[in-house]
Design an enzyme around this catalytic site. Structure first.
Site, PDB file in Angstrom:
ATOM      1  N   CYS A 253       0.859  -1.203   0.000  1.00 36.25           N
ATOM      2  CA  CYS A 253       0.000   0.000   0.000  1.00 36.25           C
ATOM      3  C   CYS A 253       0.888   1.242   0.000  1.00 36.25           C
ATOM      4  O   CYS A 253       0.742   2.146   0.830  1.00 36.25           O
ATOM      5  CB  CYS A 253      -0.932   0.020   1.203  1.00 36.25           C
ATOM      6  SG  CYS A 253      -1.662  -1.580   1.633  1.00 36.25           S
ATOM      7  N   GLY A 257       4.552   6.884  -1.850  1.00 36.37           N
ATOM      8  CA  GLY A 257       5.928   6.401  -1.845  1.00 36.37           C
ATOM      9  C   GLY A 257       6.856   7.072  -0.857  1.00 36.37           C
ATOM     10  O   GLY A 257       8.064   6.823  -0.881  1.00 36.37           O
ATOM     11  N   GLY A 258       6.329   7.879   0.044  1.00 33.90           N
ATOM     12  CA  GLY A 258       7.192   8.592   0.985  1.00 33.90           C
ATOM     13  C   GLY A 258       8.011   7.678   1.869  1.00 33.90           C
ATOM     14  O   GLY A 258       9.225   7.859   2.015  1.00 33.90           O
ATOM     15  N   ASP A 301      -2.808  -6.364  -5.404  1.00 40.23           N
ATOM     16  CA  ASP A 301      -3.583  -6.360  -4.166  1.00 40.23           C
ATOM     17  C   ASP A 301      -2.736  -6.966  -3.052  1.00 40.23           C
ATOM     18  O   ASP A 301      -2.319  -8.134  -3.139  1.00 40.23           O
ATOM     19  CB  ASP A 301      -4.867  -7.168  -4.380  1.00 40.23           C
ATOM     20  CG  ASP A 301      -5.775  -7.194  -3.160  1.00 40.23           C
ATOM     21  OD1 ASP A 301      -5.369  -6.687  -2.094  1.00 40.23           O
ATOM     22  OD2 ASP A 301      -6.887  -7.732  -3.274  1.00 40.23           O
ATOM     23  N   CYS A 373      -2.639   5.949   9.676  1.00 39.37           N
ATOM     24  CA  CYS A 373      -2.749   7.359  10.078  1.00 39.37           C
ATOM     25  C   CYS A 373      -4.123   7.571  10.698  1.00 39.37           C
ATOM     26  O   CYS A 373      -4.795   8.575  10.461  1.00 39.37           O
ATOM     27  CB  CYS A 373      -2.490   8.311   8.914  1.00 39.37           C
ATOM     28  SG  CYS A 373      -3.509   8.043   7.451  1.00 39.37           S
TER      29      CYS A 373
END
Length: 431
Positions: A253, A257-258, A301, A373
């Site tokens: 997931c 891309g951080g 997935d 988050c």
């Protein structure tokens, strides 16, 4: 000339009344403003409009005899912005009212200019009465939907008021120095020479803090990949992962891309960045390219590894799980308008499915980071604790950070802790 407030009203109506995200609305409308200062004003108006919509949308029910939401959505949103300018941005009354009335004409609704003027003038006359009524209800006092205010109070009773207040404050802009291309002290100095009030973060090794948001593409070093934008709470992942050269790493997931990029900046690893949506996978590639980093980007997935896994175990797995985003409302104020209470059980089920599917891919002695988050326990401890109970080969690695607090399992940073976003971490090791 394009009227910035009129564009802001159209953007806010798209978000609050038609379901668009803040990013989608800005992509649609910001390009109509060639000047960077106008785009910055647009972003400020739309962000604060979305943040305070639950408060001032309700106020309009007291100020209007007939609702405008359906027949004139942009004008309704413009009135919300007028109240935001008066009460949140604290613009001079005459300037806020005059600019809002003029924007009505820019929206090609001159017949409603008198109504807009009358509503804002009435607010000014009756301000104390209306504010008292709004402050009497938690959802309008703190501009959070009722279900979320109640969920926060249930999960974090001692911290609830501080969380709700933190969600409504402007967050600092946080950068992550790309240690492959520069060092933090050099980058801080370069930013200061550019006139930025840049400071190194007190305990995050790569983080730089700027007090206010700005157009990061205009900051020195952006085009050269010297830094990325990433809140400090998200930068914690690289510390907890403890990656070492030569390891195989999966970032599930992964978009945008951080965290993947941060791991690649830390060590020479073989990293696979997995993303379900092809468009979002493209954003990972863009960020890798700008930062001069290399990884394998795979569309697939996370809950069905048989379709993309090569059969070789990973030494580290990051699961930045799809979640309610209730920990990042200060940066994504539109989330409070779109998230619903009945989203949470479905998200928790998806989170459990992903953890179960990816655990077999972890090598013995390897480490899996479960990250959200979210600040809701249903997506955090209530996902990890049953998994640990059901898997004898899984154990939780204790973690302590300078901000936040220990959860039943893992570590929770609440919004505003250390002036960071809200984020949950659980570190699991395979015996």
């Amino acid at each position: 000339m394009t009227d910035t407030r009129a564009l802001a009203a159209q953007s806010l109506a798209d978000i609050a009344l038609h379901g668009a995200s803040l990013r989608e609305a800005m992509d649609r409308h910001a390009q109509k403003l060639p000047d960077a200062r106008d785009r910055a004003l647009l972003m400020a108006l739309v962000s604060d409009g979305a943040r305070w919509w639950p408060r001032f949308d309700a106020a309009l029910d007291r100020l209007l005899d007939r609702p405008l939401r359906k027949k004139e959505p942009a004008v309704h949103a413009l009135l919300v912005l007028g109240l935001v300018q008066l009460e949140v941005l604290e613009l001079a009354d005459y300037a806020a009212v005059a600019a809002t009335v003029e924007a009505t004409r820019a929206l090609k609704r001159p017949q409603l200019a008198g109504l807009v003027n009358a509503v804002l003038r009435r607010w000014q006359r009756e301000r104390s009465t209306h504010l008292a009524a709004l402050d009497a209800q938690p959802e309008t006092r703190h501009a959070h939907p009722r279900w979320l205010a109640e969920a926060i109070a249930r999960d974090w009773p001692a911290q609830a008021e501080a969380i709700l207040a933190a969600d409504n404050r402007e967050p600092p802009l946080m950068l992550r120095a790309n240690r492959r291309r520069t060092d933090r002290d050099t980058l801080v100095e370069r930013l200061r020479l550019d006139g930025q009030a840049a400071e190194p973060h007190a305990w995050l090794a790569d983080a730089i803090v700027l007090p206010h948001s700005t157009d990061v593409t205009r900051l020195p070093g952006f085009a050269d990949g010297l830094f990325a934008v990433q809140d400090g709470a998200a930068q914690v992942a690289a510390d907890l992962a403890e990656v070492r050269a030569g390891q195989r790493v999966l970032d599930a997931c992964a978009a945008p891309g951080g965290k993947a990029c941060h791991l690649l900046e830390r060590a020479d690893i073989a990293l696979t960045a997995l993303e379900f949506e092809p468009k979002r996978a493209g954003r990972i590639r863009e960020n890798l390219g700008r930062l001069h980093l290399q990884a394998s980007v795979v569309v697939g997935d996370a809950g069905q590894p048989s379709a993309w896994w090569d059969g070789q175990p990973y030494d580290r797995i990051l699961i930045d799980a799809p979640c309610s985003a209730t920990g990042v409302l200060r940066r994504r104020p539109d989330v409070r308008l779109h998230r619903r209470a009945d989203d949470i059980p479905a998200l928790a089920a998806q989170q459990q499915r992903i953890v179960e599917a990816l655990w077999p891919l972890l090598a013995p002695g390897g480490r899996l980071l479960y990250i959200t988050c979210s600040l809701l326990r249903a997506e955090n401890e209530a996902v990890v604790a049953p998994f640990l109970a059901a898997h004898a080969d899984a154990c939780a690695v204790p973690s302590t950070l300078p901000a936040g607090q220990a959860a039943a399992v893992g570590w929770q940073i609440l919004p505003g802790d250390g002036d960071l976003d809200g984020m949950y971490y659980a570190v699991l090791e395979k015996r």
